[in-house]
Scaffold this motif. Structure first.
Motif, PDB file in Angstrom:
ATOM      1  N   LEU A 172       3.888   3.598   8.818  1.00 38.05           N
ATOM      2  CA  LEU A 172       3.211   4.766   8.244  1.00 38.05           C
ATOM      3  C   LEU A 172       3.660   5.009   6.808  1.00 38.05           C
ATOM      4  O   LEU A 172       2.845   5.326   5.935  1.00 38.05           O
ATOM      5  CB  LEU A 172       3.521   6.000   9.101  1.00 38.05           C
ATOM      6  N   LEU A 173       4.949   4.837   6.558  1.00 34.46           N
ATOM      7  CA  LEU A 173       5.443   4.998   5.193  1.00 34.46           C
ATOM      8  C   LEU A 173       4.804   3.963   4.268  1.00 34.46           C
ATOM      9  O   LEU A 173       4.349   4.298   3.168  1.00 34.46           O
ATOM     10  CB  LEU A 173       6.963   4.857   5.143  1.00 34.46           C
ATOM     11  N   LEU A 174       4.767   2.723   4.712  1.00 31.68           N
ATOM     12  CA  LEU A 174       4.155   1.675   3.893  1.00 31.68           C
ATOM     13  C   LEU A 174       2.702   2.006   3.603  1.00 31.68           C
ATOM     14  O   LEU A 174       2.247   1.879   2.455  1.00 31.68           O
ATOM     15  CB  LEU A 174       4.268   0.323   4.594  1.00 31.68           C
ATOM     16  N   ALA A 175       1.968   2.450   4.628  1.00 29.42           N
ATOM     17  CA  ALA A 175       0.559   2.800   4.420  1.00 29.42           C
ATOM     18  C   ALA A 175       0.419   3.966   3.442  1.00 29.42           C
ATOM     19  O   ALA A 175      -0.491   3.976   2.600  1.00 29.42           O
ATOM     20  CB  ALA A 175      -0.086   3.164   5.764  1.00 29.42           C
ATOM     21  N   ALA A 176       1.319   4.950   3.544  1.00 26.55           N
ATOM     22  CA  ALA A 176       1.263   6.103   2.645  1.00 26.55           C
ATOM     23  C   ALA A 176       1.527   5.680   1.205  1.00 26.55           C
ATOM     24  O   ALA A 176       0.825   6.101   0.274  1.00 26.55           O
ATOM     25  CB  ALA A 176       2.278   7.153   3.086  1.00 26.55           C
ATOM     26  N   VAL A 177       2.540   4.838   1.005  1.00 29.29           N
ATOM     27  CA  VAL A 177       2.865   4.380  -0.351  1.00 29.29           C
ATOM     28  C   VAL A 177       1.729   3.524  -0.904  1.00 29.29           C
ATOM     29  O   VAL A 177       1.341   3.659  -2.071  1.00 29.29           O
ATOM     30  CB  VAL A 177       4.188   3.600  -0.352  1.00 29.29           C
ATOM     31  N   GLN A 178       1.179   2.644  -0.054  1.00 27.11           N
ATOM     32  CA  GLN A 178       0.066   1.808  -0.506  1.00 27.11           C
ATOM     33  C   GLN A 178      -1.135   2.656  -0.907  1.00 27.11           C
ATOM     34  O   GLN A 178      -1.825   2.345  -1.884  1.00 27.11           O
ATOM     35  CB  GLN A 178      -0.326   0.823   0.594  1.00 27.11           C
ATOM     36  N   LYS A 179      -1.368   3.745  -0.166  1.00 27.24           N
ATOM     37  CA  LYS A 179      -2.488   4.614  -0.518  1.00 27.24           C
ATOM     38  C   LYS A 179      -2.251   5.311  -1.857  1.00 27.24           C
ATOM     39  O   LYS A 179      -3.187   5.489  -2.648  1.00 27.24           O
ATOM     40  CB  LYS A 179      -2.728   5.667   0.559  1.00 27.24           C
ATOM     41  N   THR A 180      -1.005   5.700  -2.135  1.00 28.62           N
ATOM     42  CA  THR A 180      -0.739   6.341  -3.424  1.00 28.62           C
ATOM     43  C   THR A 180      -0.973   5.358  -4.566  1.00 28.62           C
ATOM     44  O   THR A 180      -1.486   5.736  -5.623  1.00 28.62           O
ATOM     45  CB  THR A 180       0.701   6.888  -3.509  1.00 28.62           C
ATOM     46  N   VAL A 181      -0.628   4.091  -4.344  1.00 28.69           N
ATOM     47  CA  VAL A 181      -0.890   3.087  -5.376  1.00 28.69           C
ATOM     48  C   VAL A 181      -2.391   2.834  -5.489  1.00 28.69           C
ATOM     49  O   VAL A 181      -2.914   2.658  -6.591  1.00 28.69           O
ATOM     50  CB  VAL A 181      -0.129   1.778  -5.079  1.00 28.69           C
ATOM     51  N   ASP A 182      -3.077   2.844  -4.347  1.00 30.19           N
ATOM     52  CA  ASP A 182      -4.544   2.734  -4.379  1.00 30.19           C
ATOM     53  C   ASP A 182      -5.137   3.843  -5.244  1.00 30.19           C
ATOM     54  O   ASP A 182      -6.052   3.597  -6.047  1.00 30.19           O
ATOM     55  CB  ASP A 182      -5.121   2.856  -2.960  1.00 30.19           C
TER      56      ASP A 182
END
Length: 401
Positions: A61-71
């Motif tokens: 979930l953390l990885l997905a959250a960080v990836q979304k912020t970069v998106d």
């Protein structure tokens, strides 16, 4: 039946985004180690088994959250069409301000997430973020022949810190005039000239006696907390770093929390000493603020104490000493805000184009502090001889002093 098949993937996508958004808010408010999967499910309004249908664990979930912020950073940058703009720097300022307001955590979650991601995942996040910053840097120097690529990267990083300083959340809470102030702060940060930075005045520290074992433990723990996080460091590791056993550490500190409190208290005392020295040296608000900036940069770059206190503040929430530490921090920042308000008010009275409101000073001070606090998280930057001078210059520049 056909309609049901078509909408099911969309519902799954929506639920996944709902969980990512809930996790992002909780991670930002409480800190990753202090948020459970059950907390995230509850925040999202779903059951824990439902969460596990979308994510294997909290780490994913953390990885997905960080990836979304970069998106979000990438999408905002692409939408700004910087390369085709007649004024790329202005297009950048407007674009990232709007992103900060619409998605405040998109510009701040990266600050502490690296220590909780795998090396490969963190490397990919860093690569993508730096790619965005290179686009920003290119836009910043598009109409400026005075900037080198490295200098424009300094300014791009400063702009990211300004919009990630929490200012976006302040604007959402009090939108009147605040958005214009935030855009102006970004403009200030990207129109500075880092090569004009001068070496700050030397900071005279009180000569302490020979460090005690307690000091050695605090020093070692601060380094370990900075590298591995508070939750990722054990008492045995702290003892080994000092050359004693883990149980021997307990002769000096009752717990790991007590060590963190000691680190936080030590940095708070150092900042207070710097503030008292600045106020004793002059009555001029501008010179006092100048001295506070120089002392703060020296404090945060010469020891990991201050940054450790910021990054590990979530661990102290339930501790009795936390309230006083937080109050001391607020008093310290309030000094900056009061001084900047006085400086701006005097400038406005003298006919300068400036906003002397306390609200604008709040935004500017937090933006300035974020610039150096974020930069010291990047270990490749701090060893450079010009680093402290440029940080002090950027901080003063974004505050307009």
């Amino acid at each position: 039946m056909t309609t049901s098949k078509r909408t099911r993937p969309q519902r799954g996508t929506d639920r996944r985004l709902q969980l990512i958004d809930a996790a992002t808010v909780l991670f930002a408010e409480r800190g990753y180690p202090y948020v459970s999967v059950a907390d995230i499910a509850r925040k999202a309004g779903v059951s824990t088994p439902t969460l596990y249908r979308h994510f294997a664990d909290k780490g994913s979930l953390l990885l997905a959250a960080v990836q979304k912020t970069v998106d979000d950073l990438e999408a905002s940058t692409d939408a700004a069409a910087l390369e085709s703009s007649a004024n790329p720097a202005e297009a950048l300022a407007v674009s990232i301000t709007r992103l900060s307001i619409s998605s405040p955590h998109a510009t701040s979650l990266w600050r502490w997430s690296g220590q909780h991601l795998s090396a490969d995942d963190n490397a990919e996040v860093v690569r993508r973020t730096r790619s965005v910053l290179r686009q920003w840097a290119s836009a910043i120097r598009a109409n400026r022949t005075d900037l080198t690529e490295r200098e424009s990267m300094y300014l791009a990083g400063a702009a990211l810190s300004v919009v990630g300083s929490g200012a976006g959340r302040v604007v959402r809470q009090n939108p009147r005039n605040a958005e214009a102030t935030l855009v102006e702060l970004v403009r200030r940060s990207i129109t500075l000239s880092p090569d004009q930075a001068t070496v700050p005045s030397p900071i005279h520290h009180l000569d302490d006696e020979e460090p005690t074992r307690r000091d050695e433990i605090l020093d070692a723990a601060a380094r370990l907390f900075a590298d591995h996080g508070f939750a990722g460091t054990g008492m045995d590791e702290i003892g080994a770093a000092v050359g004693i056993t883990g149980p021997s550490v307990y002769k000096h500190f009752a717990s790991k929390i007590a060590i963190l409190i000691g680190i936080s208290q030590r940095s708070a005392l150092r900042l207070e000493a710097g503030a008292l020295a600045a106020y004793a040296a002059t009555a001029d608000p501008s010179r006092r603020l100048d001295a506070l900036v120089d002392h703060y940069v020296d404090t945060v770059t010469s020891s990991p104490d201050l940054l450790v206190g910021f990054n590990s503040a979530f661990a102290l929430v339930a501790e009795p000493q936390a309230a006083e530490l937080l109050a001391a921090q607020r008093r310290y920042v309030a000094r900056w805000i009061t001084l900047l308000t006085e400086v701006n008010t005097a400038a406005s009275a003298a006919g300068a184009t400036n906003t002397g409101s306390r609200e604008s000073a709040v935004l500017a001070v937090h933006a300035a502090l974020a610039i150096v606090n974020d930069a010291v998280r990047l270990p490749r930057s701090t060893p450079r001889p010009e680093f402290a001078a440029r940080m002090a210059y950027l901080m003063k520049g974004v505050m307009g002093v």
